[in-house]
Design a protein around this motif. Structure first.
Motif, PDB file in Angstrom:
ATOM      1  N   TYR A 197     -11.123   1.550  -0.041  1.00 18.78           N
ATOM      2  CA  TYR A 197     -10.483   2.704  -0.605  1.00 18.78           C
ATOM      3  C   TYR A 197      -9.224   3.150   0.518  1.00 18.78           C
ATOM      4  CZ  TYR A 197      -9.244   7.351  -2.338  1.00 18.78           C
ATOM      5  OH  TYR A 197      -8.569   8.439  -2.966  1.00 18.78           O
ATOM      6  N   ASP A 198      -8.158   3.243  -0.523  1.00 21.07           N
ATOM      7  CA  ASP A 198      -6.904   3.562   0.231  1.00 21.07           C
ATOM      8  C   ASP A 198      -6.445   4.908  -0.406  1.00 21.07           C
ATOM      9  OD1 ASP A 198      -4.701   2.204   2.178  1.00 21.07           O
ATOM     10  OD2 ASP A 198      -3.473   2.942   0.494  1.00 21.07           O
ATOM     11  N   GLN A 199      -6.537   5.945   0.671  1.00 25.62           N
ATOM     12  CA  GLN A 199      -5.922   7.207  -0.087  1.00 25.62           C
ATOM     13  C   GLN A 199      -4.767   7.625  -0.449  1.00 25.62           C
ATOM     14  OE1 GLN A 199      -7.154  10.030   3.049  1.00 25.62           O
ATOM     15  NE2 GLN A 199      -7.529  11.745   1.588  1.00 25.62           N
ATOM     16  N   GLU A 200      -3.797   6.772   0.299  1.00 25.61           N
ATOM     17  CA  GLU A 200      -2.291   6.640   0.025  1.00 25.61           C
ATOM     18  C   GLU A 200      -1.939   6.769  -1.587  1.00 25.61           C
ATOM     19  OE1 GLU A 200       1.730   7.590   0.937  1.00 25.61           O
ATOM     20  OE2 GLU A 200      -0.082   7.271   2.520  1.00 25.61           O
ATOM     21  N   THR A 201      -2.562   5.712  -2.050  1.00 20.57           N
ATOM     22  CA  THR A 201      -2.429   5.484  -3.454  1.00 20.57           C
ATOM     23  C   THR A 201      -3.748   5.745  -4.612  1.00 20.57           C
ATOM     24  OG1 THR A 201      -2.838   3.078  -3.316  1.00 20.57           O
ATOM     25  CG2 THR A 201      -0.437   3.925  -3.153  1.00 20.57           C
ATOM     26  N   ARG A 205       0.970  -1.199  -0.041  1.00 20.36           N
ATOM     27  CA  ARG A 205       0.159   0.005   0.073  1.00 20.36           C
ATOM     28  C   ARG A 205       1.003   1.276   0.014  1.00 20.36           C
ATOM     29  NH1 ARG A 205      -3.242  -0.400   5.597  1.00 20.36           N
ATOM     30  NH2 ARG A 205      -4.964   0.580   4.168  1.00 20.36           N
ATOM     31  N   SER A 206       2.201   0.919   0.156  1.00 21.19           N
ATOM     32  CA  SER A 206       3.055   2.303   0.171  1.00 21.19           C
ATOM     33  C   SER A 206       3.194   3.060  -1.016  1.00 21.19           C
ATOM     34  CB  SER A 206       4.524   1.927   0.898  1.00 21.19           C
ATOM     35  OG  SER A 206       5.024   1.103  -0.233  1.00 21.19           O
ATOM     36  N   SER A 207       3.283   2.332  -2.193  1.00 15.52           N
ATOM     37  CA  SER A 207       3.427   2.840  -3.381  1.00 15.52           C
ATOM     38  C   SER A 207       2.636   1.961  -4.613  1.00 15.52           C
ATOM     39  CB  SER A 207       4.958   3.356  -3.595  1.00 15.52           C
ATOM     40  OG  SER A 207       5.129   3.553  -4.945  1.00 15.52           O
ATOM     41  N   LYS A 208       2.258   2.810  -5.757  1.00 16.09           N
ATOM     42  CA  LYS A 208       1.823   1.667  -6.750  1.00 16.09           C
ATOM     43  C   LYS A 208       3.116   1.132  -7.381  1.00 16.09           C
ATOM     44  CE  LYS A 208      -2.226   4.409  -8.022  1.00 16.09           C
ATOM     45  NZ  LYS A 208      -2.877   5.361  -9.008  1.00 16.09           N
ATOM     46  N   PRO A 244      -8.497   0.706  -9.502  1.00 17.12           N
ATOM     47  CA  PRO A 244      -9.020   1.997  -9.296  1.00 17.12           C
ATOM     48  C   PRO A 244     -10.506   2.167  -9.466  1.00 17.12           C
ATOM     49  CG  PRO A 244      -8.338   1.537 -11.706  1.00 17.12           C
ATOM     50  CD  PRO A 244      -7.855   0.430 -10.792  1.00 17.12           C
ATOM     51  N   GLY A 245     -11.039   2.969  -8.899  1.00 17.46           N
ATOM     52  CA  GLY A 245     -12.558   2.902  -8.632  1.00 17.46           C
ATOM     53  C   GLY A 245     -13.197   3.128 -10.060  1.00 17.46           C
TER      54      GLY A 245
END
Length: 557
Positions: free
Chosen positions: A151-155, A115-118, A130-131
């Motif tokens: 949903y994860d705001q970070e990415t 979850r830290s980065s795509k 993606p949504g």
């Protein structure tokens, strides 16, 4: 039929949090289990299946794992676990561990990285999308209620979680994930374990493209969207080649929604995937159109049809697992028997019904003393499924509270998770502290101490069932056939092997049940192997009327 030790075994499932607490913190632990190994040895079981004991934040009672190769602090240490394994093996018992690899905890190092980065190397260890139009990627919903996407705001993307949002699904399409899991399994097997019970293992392959279910329908355990998916057999055959086939071990896969046809692939005689699976079909027979919480009376005809379909469907092709309760199901004597006036008789009858079928029997802790369902106040329940369902139906849905509570009393998972009842002292001898989940108030009457002091107890009856299985090959390997199909009170079947026939008669009602002897036995029932009425004299063993919840097993040659 090929002989295998796992076919001839009886498995005892331990839910560690509720089995025995050694240090007074109110939570069962590994030293507590070790202290009760002589009890399990006296019962006669061959295999202990340990529900998850791995590092976990405990969002779903240990089924959310943050480190697959360490032990949860509450349960003890890896040294304690090694002592447990040694204690079992020294008593000629085997250990089966839980394998929870459809998902991990969101606190696992893989997910923290993911979850830290795509662009992170672990991103593809999980299922990110993606949504769509500001909403979730598709309309799937979680088993524990609500959307299956978080949903994860970070990415700025969503991750899939078929269970709790703290249980992100692993991406089995990624070969690196599969390799990590294989390596972890080998690590445990090399430590000396004897098998794996695989949690929701038929969910590991999702439908290609992750399409929405038609008509906006919520998840369906009978659907094809994330169950028995397109690559599941490919993944399990790879696991078998890389890991399972290299050890003399036992495997059972939890496979909700699997059909008999599916099972002949998962648990095939060729040994290319698993030894057996847990089917759920018989666990849904008392569910109405509204699903699990829409509780309906069990119809004996439905039970006969379902069990016979699985017994005959896997005959010569695969192997059955036999169970009526576990950590996710209510207590069988409350659900399928009579937990008040005929508790002892119906518990023994249900045990007989199950243990005489073809397959490997599973005993859930407390079943062998006839532990029952419990009615707690809502605030005393701990199970995430219960609490989410109550919020969805009562607080948000405005359904009748009393009706919803009745469903919880009947089907809630915490029915199985109340602490083991060892004696009639405070907290049933489970802990000297405050138990994590309230003890069933009936522990004063229903407990191990009482059972061991009563020669006619359910415990000693189960001990005899297990002993008979070891003495008679027909109980393990005999072919199954339903008899007395039209009888509305009695479930009766035969097992046949070479020149022997076993006749099993089980009255599922609290009324006397007359019957006609099956014609092919010529009125000769044979030797009475076991019955659950202790006062049954020689003059009545050939009676053609069964008492309330009576069970009889005859062997003829």
């Amino acid at each position: 039929m090929e002989r295998k030790w796992w076919k001839e075994s009886v498995v005892y499932q331990i839910y560690p949090r509720s089995f025995m607490d050694s240090n007074g913190d109110g939570i069962g632990d590994l030293p507590g289990i070790i202290s009760k190994l002589d009890y399990l040895h006296e019962l006669g079981v061959n295999v202990v299946w340990l529900s998850p004991v791995f590092k976990s934040p405990n969002d779903d009672n240990g089924y959310d794992i943050s480190d697959y190769q360490d032990i949860m602090d509450e349960f003890g240490t890896l040294n304690d676990w090694e002592d447990l394994l040694e204690g079992l093996h020294s008593r000629n018992m085997k250990l089966m561990m839980d394998l929870v690899v459809n998902h991990s905890s969101d606190e696992h190092k893989w997910f923290i990285e993911s979850r830290s980065s795509k662009d992170d190397s672990y991103r593809d260890y999980y299922i990110w999308r993606p949504g769509k139009d500001g909403k979730e990627p598709n309309n799937w919903t979680s088993v524990f209620s609500g959307p299956a996407w978080q949903y994860d705001q970070e990415t700025d993307e969503y991750y899939l979680h078929l269970f709790s949002k703290k249980q992100p699904d692993l991406n089995w399409a990624n070969p690196a994930v599969r390799k990590e899991i294989h390596d972890m399994m080998i690590w445990w097997l090399d430590k000396g374990i004897d098998g794996f019970r695989m949690d929701v293992i038929n969910l590991i392959s999702k439908a290609e493209g992750l399409p929405s279910t038609p008509g906006g329908k919520r998840y369906d355990w009978g659907g094809d969207f994330f169950m028995n998916g397109p690559h599941v057999h490919e993944y399990l055959q790879e696991m078998n080649r890389e890991v399972l086939s290299k050890y003399d071990m036992m495997t059972v896969g939890e496979c909700p929604g699997a059909s008999v046809e599916d099972a002949t692939k998962y648990a095939n005689n060729g040994g290319t995937e698993l030894n057996m699976i847990f089917t759920f079909e018989h666990m849904d027979l008392d569910s109405g159109p509204g699903g699990k919480w829409d509780v309906q009376p069990l119809k004996l005809d439905d039970l006969k049809e379902c069990m016979t379909k699985w017994q005959k469907g896997l005959e010569g092709k695969g192997w059955n697992s036999l169970y009526l309760n576990n950590h996710d199901q209510p207590r069988m004597v409350s659900r399928f028997g009579n937990d008040t006036s005929y508790r002892v008789e119906s518990a023994k009858m249900l045990g007989t019904f199950l243990h005489m079928m073809q397959g490997t029997p599973y005993i859930y802790q407390g079943e062998e003393i006839g532990m029952t369902n419990v009615k707690l106040d809502l605030d005393d329940y701990k199970d995430i499924e219960i609490l989410n369902m109550y919020r969805e139906k009562v607080i948000e849905g405005q359904e009748d509270q009393a009706k919803v509570m009745e469903s919880i009393y009947m089907k809630g998972r915490d029915n199985a998770r109340t602490p083991m009842q060892w004696d009639d002292s405070q907290n049933a001898g489970f802990t000297t502290g405050t138990p994590w989940l309230k003890v069933n108030p009936n522990h004063a009457e229903i407990n191990v101490k009482q059972a061991l002091e009563d020669s006619n107890s359910i415990f000693y009856y189960y001990q005899k069932l297990i002993k008979l299985r070891k003495e008679h090959d027909i109980i393990v390997y005999g072919a199954y056939d339903l008899v007395l199909k039209e009888n509305e009170q009695i479930y009766a079947y035969t097992r046949t092997l070479d020149h022997e026939t076993l006749l099993v008669l089980c009255n599922f009602t609290e009324e006397a049940a007359p019957f006609e002897w099956p014609r092919h036995l010529n009125g000769e029932a044979g030797q009475l192997l076991i019955t659950n009425y202790a006062d049954q004299g020689c003059d009545t063993i050939s009676s053609n009327t069964l008492k309330p919840y009576e069970a009889r097993v005859y062997l003829s040659k």
